[in-house]
Write an enzyme that holds these catalytic residues in place. Structure first.
Site, PDB file in Angstrom:
ATOM      1  CG  HIS A 111      -0.157  -0.104   2.404  1.00  0.00           C
ATOM      2  ND1 HIS A 111      -0.380  -0.641   3.290  1.00  0.00           N
ATOM      3  CD2 HIS A 111       0.213   1.271   2.880  1.00  0.00           C
ATOM      4  CE1 HIS A 111       0.252  -0.193   4.679  1.00  0.00           C
ATOM      5  NE2 HIS A 111       0.215   0.777   4.703  1.00  0.00           N
ATOM      6  CG  ASP A 141      -0.116  -4.108   3.027  1.00  0.00           C
ATOM      7  OD1 ASP A 141      -0.002  -3.406   1.668  1.00  0.00           O
ATOM      8  OD2 ASP A 141       0.180  -3.277   3.657  1.00  0.00           O
ATOM      9  N   GLY A 215       3.304   6.308   7.800  1.00  0.00           N
ATOM     10  CA  GLY A 215       4.570   6.432   7.771  1.00  0.00           C
ATOM     11  C   GLY A 215       5.589   5.622   8.102  1.00  0.00           C
ATOM     12  CG  ASN A 216       6.447   3.727  12.052  1.00  0.00           C
ATOM     13  OD1 ASN A 216       5.707   4.912  12.537  1.00  0.00           O
ATOM     14  ND2 ASN A 216       7.229   4.524  12.162  1.00  0.00           N
ATOM     15  CB  SER A 217       3.030   1.225   6.319  1.00  0.00           C
ATOM     16  OG  SER A 217       2.350   1.697   7.381  1.00  0.00           O
ATOM     17  CG  LEU A 272      -7.563 -26.624   0.865  1.00  0.00           C
ATOM     18  CD1 LEU A 272      -8.398 -26.640   2.706  1.00  0.00           C
ATOM     19  CD2 LEU A 272      -7.368 -27.837   0.224  1.00  0.00           C
ATOM     20  N   GLY A 273     -10.535 -24.178  -1.834  1.00  0.00           N
ATOM     21  CA  GLY A 273     -11.778 -24.115  -2.756  1.00  0.00           C
ATOM     22  C   GLY A 273     -13.073 -24.442  -1.836  1.00  0.00           C
ATOM     23  CB  VAL A 274     -13.428 -24.864   2.090  1.00  0.00           C
ATOM     24  CG1 VAL A 274     -13.146 -26.953   0.842  1.00  0.00           C
ATOM     25  CG2 VAL A 274     -12.112 -24.439   2.960  1.00  0.00           C
ATOM     26  CB  ILE A 276     -13.943 -22.544   6.906  1.00  0.00           C
ATOM     27  CG1 ILE A 276     -12.600 -21.748   7.041  1.00  0.00           C
ATOM     28  CG2 ILE A 276     -13.462 -23.909   6.203  1.00  0.00           C
ATOM     29  CD1 ILE A 276     -11.845 -22.210   7.112  1.00  0.00           C
TER      30      ILE A 276
END
Length: 469
Positions: A111, A141, A215-217, A272-274, A276
């Site tokens: 970002h 990210d 700014g710490n990102s 996995l295509g689930v 949950i």
């Protein structure tokens, strides 16, 4: 007697004075001991801050087509307004990062550099470079940059799996543009699950109370050995500044992302295509569990890896590839870090018994199709012991079940959170395929015992429990 009466208070006073002096000495010793036990970060900062960088970006974003007067402007005037409104606007962003190799590779948050046309990196010695993007991974990210330089100071990654709650950590970055600010704290929790841009949870964040601000990102989170245990990414705030809740991407995940970004510029993840969800206390009881643990499967992609295995809807995943699954947030990071094409074993609870199944992990698609909405129609049933009026789904419905038309006030179903428009697809362990079967299952429901109910709301599956009194 007068002599004795005179000496007794003096002895008491002298004893009290000695005790007070002893207490003060003890307090001073304790304070000195505590001061000596607190970490001294000065050497760490002096040695490793040169590898931390400040990042500034410039870019443009589309300002959109809306006029400041909303959508009610007549068409005859709309072109007049839109031609006079700027369709793009300049944006600037600021963040942090750190060098991970002496030949100029730099890691930061996605970002920080998103929508950037130009990226500038400034080192601690005031040298400034223009950086190119090697690859980005919005799901974690993270972004990998490269500058044209050699012999740069760089940082080493730690094994984030060894990080313990309560240990000291330190951050270096540029909060609000204040270069190379240092803040410290402790690790507050591990494995925090926070939804990402696609509402996924592929990052098991490290939570700390280190003061992290805008700014710490992208800056590093150090352990006391000067190794990077995490990349500062997010904060929870009501004011826009730090309130003691900050989150960092674990270094082990970052290392895997960096390796893939270097190799191909993008990241492949297991799938996995689930769908949950977590297990509640009542749901655990109804499914034969002693405590609420694991992740219950609420739906499966028709052609996904799970659908091609022996996994079933309503199975509770307790272990994945030898790792315990305590909650639904534990599973996505483990699956995402699994190499596509690998066979893994899972321990599931099915009908009160544990089973081990094998599944070949697939490649996570870049996008997902939306589940089509359903229309009601067909035969209906009047109110029942649950307080529901249901009717059959149309023949072209994607799944089996019955549609809830009405929910009686203060009924068992209302207490369970069911609403008109929900589709009940399962009661207990049994699939609901028709109104007649639904009625039969309701008649056989036990009293004073929670029963699991699988339902769909706006196409999204979920589980709840209800209890007949």
């Amino acid at each position: 007697m007068p002599q004795i009466a005179f000496r007794a208070p003096w002895r008491v006073y002298r004893f009290g004075l000695v005790s007070l002096m002893g207490l003060m000495c003890l307090m001073a010793w304790v304070a000195s001991t505590q001061a000596r036990s607190l970490p001294d970060f000065t050497a760490l900062v002096e040695e490793h801050s040169p590898a931390v960088v400040k990042i500034t970006t410039q870019g443009t974003v589309n300002a959109g087509q809306r006029t400041p007067y909303g959508d009610d402007v007549p068409d005859i005037f709309r072109d007049f307004f839109e031609r006079r409104m700027p369709q793009e606007r300049d944006v600037r962003a600021m963040g942090s990062g750190f060098v991970i190799s002496e030949d100029g590779y730099i890691l930061t948050n996605n970002h920080v550099v998103e929508n950037a046309d130009n990226i500038y990196v400034r080192l601690n010695d005031r040298r400034e470079f223009t950086a190119e993007v090697i690859g980005t991974d919005p799901r974690s990210d993270l972004a990998l940059l490269k500058v044209d330089a050699d012999d740069l100071p760089y940082l080493e990654f730690a094994d984030s799996d060894t990080v313990k709650v309560g240990e000291w950590v330190l951050a270096i970055g540029s909060p609000f543009g204040l270069d190379y600010s240092v803040s410290s704290g402790i690790v507050s929790a591990m494995g925090r699950s926070i939804p990402g841009p696609n509402n996924d949870t592929y990052v098991p964040f490290i939570q700390t109370d280190v003061a992290i601000n805008p700014g710490n990102s992208g800056g590093p989170l150090f352990n006391l050995d000067g190794e990077v245990v995490g990349i500062n990414s997010q904060i929870y705030t009501r004011s826009g500044g730090s309130i003691g809740l900050s989150f960092a991407i674990p270094s082990n995940l970052a290392k895997e992302v960096v390796a893939q970004l270097k190799d191909g510029g993008h990241v492949q993840r297991g799938w996995l295509g689930v769908a949950i969800q977590d297990i509640s206390r009542d749901l655990a009881l109804s499914m034969g569990l002693k405590k609420p643990t694991g992740a219950i499967v609420t739906s499966m992609e028709p052609d996904g890896p799970a659908a091609k295995s022996d996994l079933r809807i309503s199975d509770i995943i307790l272990e994945y590839n030898g790792r315990d699954i305590s909650s639904s947030g534990d599973l996505p990071p483990l699956v995402g870090r699994t190499k596509p094409g690998k066979n893994v074993s899972m321990v599931v609870m099915r009908r009160g018994e544990k089973q081990t199944i094998e599944v070949e992990v697939g490649l996570l698609p870049d996008s997902y199709g939306e589940v089509a909405g359903r229309q009601s129609g067909g035969e209906s049933s009047s109110g029942d012991p649950l307080g529901l009026t249901v009717e059959a789904l149309p023949d072209n419905a994607d799944e089996e079940g019955v549609l809830i038309r009405q929910v009686a006030r203060d009924s068992v179903a209302a207490e369970a959170g069911l609403r008109p428009g929900d589709v009940i697809s399962q009661l207990g362990y049994d699939t609901v395929s028709s109104v007649e079967q639904y009625r039969s299952l309701v008649r056989d429901l036990p009293n004073d015992k929670p029963v699991a109910v699988r339902f769909l709301r706006q196409g999204q599956p979920a589980f709840t429990t209800l209890t007949l009194k």
